[in-house]
Design an enzyme around this catalytic site. Sequence first.
Site, PDB file in Angstrom:
ATOM      1  N   HIS A 269       0.834  -1.211   0.000  1.00 51.66           N
ATOM      2  CA  HIS A 269       0.000   0.000   0.000  1.00 51.66           C
ATOM      3  C   HIS A 269       0.873   1.268   0.000  1.00 51.66           C
ATOM      4  O   HIS A 269       0.649   2.190  -0.789  1.00 51.66           O
ATOM      5  CB  HIS A 269      -0.897  -0.039   1.244  1.00 51.66           C
ATOM      6  CG  HIS A 269      -1.752   1.172   1.450  1.00 51.66           C
ATOM      7  ND1 HIS A 269      -3.100   1.173   1.206  1.00 51.66           N
ATOM      8  CD2 HIS A 269      -1.466   2.426   1.890  1.00 51.66           C
ATOM      9  CE1 HIS A 269      -3.600   2.358   1.475  1.00 51.66           C
ATOM     10  NE2 HIS A 269      -2.626   3.143   1.911  1.00 51.66           N
ATOM     11  N   GLU A 270       1.883   1.301   0.866  1.00 52.06           N
ATOM     12  CA  GLU A 270       2.726   2.508   0.954  1.00 52.06           C
ATOM     13  C   GLU A 270       3.560   2.674  -0.309  1.00 52.06           C
ATOM     14  O   GLU A 270       3.775   3.790  -0.783  1.00 52.06           O
ATOM     15  CB  GLU A 270       3.648   2.443   2.186  1.00 52.06           C
ATOM     16  CG  GLU A 270       2.927   2.271   3.513  1.00 52.06           C
ATOM     17  CD  GLU A 270       1.761   3.233   3.722  1.00 52.06           C
ATOM     18  OE1 GLU A 270       1.856   4.392   3.292  1.00 52.06           O
ATOM     19  OE2 GLU A 270       0.737   2.810   4.300  1.00 52.06           O
TER      20      GLU A 270
ATOM     21  N   HIS B 162       1.527   4.108  -3.127  1.00 47.41           N
ATOM     22  CA  HIS B 162       1.283   5.541  -2.888  1.00 47.41           C
ATOM     23  C   HIS B 162       2.346   6.415  -3.563  1.00 47.41           C
ATOM     24  O   HIS B 162       2.115   7.604  -3.777  1.00 47.41           O
ATOM     25  CB  HIS B 162       1.348   5.844  -1.396  1.00 47.41           C
ATOM     26  CG  HIS B 162       0.012   5.904  -0.718  1.00 47.41           C
ATOM     27  ND1 HIS B 162      -1.047   6.597  -1.236  1.00 47.41           N
ATOM     28  CD2 HIS B 162      -0.413   5.398   0.466  1.00 47.41           C
ATOM     29  CE1 HIS B 162      -2.080   6.489  -0.391  1.00 47.41           C
ATOM     30  NE2 HIS B 162      -1.721   5.758   0.637  1.00 47.41           N
TER      31      HIS B 162
ATOM     32  N   GLU C 156      -6.196   7.040  -1.572  1.00 46.85           N
ATOM     33  CA  GLU C 156      -6.351   5.903  -0.669  1.00 46.85           C
ATOM     34  C   GLU C 156      -7.099   4.718  -1.278  1.00 46.85           C
ATOM     35  O   GLU C 156      -6.698   3.577  -1.109  1.00 46.85           O
ATOM     36  CB  GLU C 156      -7.034   6.348   0.631  1.00 46.85           C
ATOM     37  CG  GLU C 156      -6.223   7.362   1.435  1.00 46.85           C
ATOM     38  CD  GLU C 156      -4.829   6.872   1.805  1.00 46.85           C
ATOM     39  OE1 GLU C 156      -4.540   5.674   1.687  1.00 46.85           O
ATOM     40  OE2 GLU C 156      -4.004   7.727   2.198  1.00 46.85           O
TER      41      GLU C 156
HETATM   42 ZN   LIG Z   1      -2.679   5.131   2.386  1.00 43.25          ZN
END
Ligand SMILES: [Zn+2]
Length: 778
Positions: A371-372, A375, A394
């Site tokens: 997830h990071e 991003h 998000e």
């Molecule tokens: Zn996030």
Amino acid sequence: MPAKGIGAHRKTLLLVTALVAAVLIAVSLAILLSLLLRSAPDNGNAGVEDKSNYRLPTDVKPVSYALTLAPFIYSNIRDDCYFTGSVSIAVEAVNDTDMLRLHSVRLEVPTVRVRNSTGGDVSVEKIEENVEKQWLTIKLGEPLRAGETYTVLIDRFKGKFVKNGKTGLYLSSSYSENSTEYYLVSSQLEPTHAREVFPCFDEPAMKAEFNVSLVRGREFTALSNMPIKSSSLVPGNTWFPNSAEPKSVIKDDFETTPTMSTYTLAFLVAKFQSISLTDSNGRVFTNWLPPELVQKSNFTLSLAAKAIGAFEKLLNVTYKTNITKQAGVPLLNFAAMENWGLIIYQQNILVYDENTTTTKSKLSNALTVSHEIVHQWFGNLVTMKWWNEIWLNEAFSIFYSYLGLDLWGSESDLDSHFVVDQKYKHVMNLERKRYKVHPIQMNVSTPTEIDGLFDYIVYYKGGSVVRMMHNSIGARVFGAAVSSYIRKHSYSNSGSEDFYSSLNEQLRIHKQSLDAETVMSSWVKQVGYPLVTCSMENGSLLLRQQDIVSLSHKEKSNLTWSIPITAMTNLNHTGWSRSEVAHLVHWMRGETLRLPLDSSTDWYLINLRSSGHYQVNYDRQNWDRLATQLTTDHTVFTPADRASLIYDSFTLASLGIIDYSVPLKIVTGYLENETEFAPWAVFWSNLKKMTSSVLPVKTVKRIAKKVFNYVTTVTPKASPLVGMLAELTARETCDRDFTYCINFAKDECNKCKVENSTCLKNPDISEDITGYKCKTGK
Ligand SMILES: [Zn+2]
């Protein structure tokens, strides 16, 4: 005609002309004034300030910052610690203005100087602080001119570390190599906390380049987004004039960042150690952690490197930053923060120990890393214009974190894990209860409102809606749209309409007649989600949509959604790829939809792979036939389909929409032969909805026995979802005191007594999970 008349007429004419002119002048003045008022920046001094406006004026935009931060963390007394710093901001005037406004919170700002491009001073008349709006307003003695560049210098501002603070620059403690406790500082700037660290234009669209310097004690390491360019030794009293120690400090100057938003800056000063690896493209990845943890972080280090490669391929956009650091700190408000080039995690997330980490933790930590990493594209490279569209960061990162993890070699069906872990567990149950519901995209203004958006709706419902769109139009079309969207808006800002426009472009190229905005708006701008009820009528299938949230609360609702309907039947369930369902989609735009159905159809299933963000109800005959098919051969359906049949039947029965005999028939008929995680996860979490008089405990014990035997004999950690199933089964069966689980735990215990080693070596079926204590017995 008489002259008098003529004379009198002339007089009247002059009077009328004068009156008309006066009216015209008055009207013109009024229009001019209203135009001026509309276009004039809200200078905060007019006495008619808009109380709901928390945004900075756009008359001035930041171009680059030179920022030095010097945290004083060299006292044993917490309250004696503070930070100081200096910032010089190059700005460009977009319009003429005699006012500069920045964000600043709880900072002592002794002076502000403004210089023009030739180095001349622009006089500062006064500096005002607005605590409520977190503004620092600088009234100038002369206007800044549009198109000119200026420098704003704020020297020696000072900030205190807030007690128990976890935002801005904050203090926590850790242990150094010789096990002594010390203070460290780390940062958390999203969404509106950069202003707590230094005066700045703290809005996501006010992007700039940053030249960061950090001042640290000699035994400390300083980390920021970019690599260190140079370091110099300076006397300690340069930055800490009131302290005898440290006598000298090091100032690390970091390379210039890309054009970026303030909220993804990061600062860390600690006594950490590192491990590194270099990928096949020569890019270096480094993990920074306290000394006792760093050697246990190889798994998450290689994961980050693999994930970067996977996402480059998936998004078809090269990752531009050539050095990526991950740091694990003892204290963080969130699981992790995606700061560009320096991702900061809660330290336990980066640590993996084969003997003690459960598969569940391993997978959850891997998803956090994934997830990071993604991003770095969704959020860092392309940033939403304003926080109301934080779902562009998000929701996409949630969806892609699963997709990216699949790409680097796991053979597990993580998509089915998404369905149970995100959509069912986190979203639908809560939305039906109207727990803090709001649309995915909603207007926000104040920092508190902005904070409120970082919730299950934006993340998980958003992720589920993104997944629905991806599955409905197909991975190829969706992927091409996302790639073009990122390329178009790199180093810049975007809005939902920009994503829709990229999507529409690809839909047109691939000849799909769909308007992305119409479809997506029904999901991101409305609360709740639909129930699709199906019945056979006159040789065709009739589908009807209803707002399930209102239905649950016995209220009327006119809401409708653009719903992608996918269907399979006993006649067509073979011969097509289950992972690609896009070609089967019929869009339901109104309240009802009629689909042709072969008259010899036995059963039909709607919403394949639970791709759409909706629930399904069938007529009783079809529920029964689906249950029979599950008992005969459940592998006709995917694990996600099986999970959704259990979820829909349980929840609809609990709402009184169908009879409990429907879920009962499904689980007593087939579940004992189920070996996948998703259906079991849904079953156990919904079991409490069914009383023991409907489903007796002894029946549950019988149903779960086979899967218990399976998970305790299969190779431990055969795949992430088998490990997850093992943990779930051991926990649920031992919690219910089922004899086969208790006996297993006892046997394992006796074995370890003989072997004189640690009991229950498989962390997925450990003492903590079975609740069986080897030393003392239960
Ligand atoms: Zn996030």
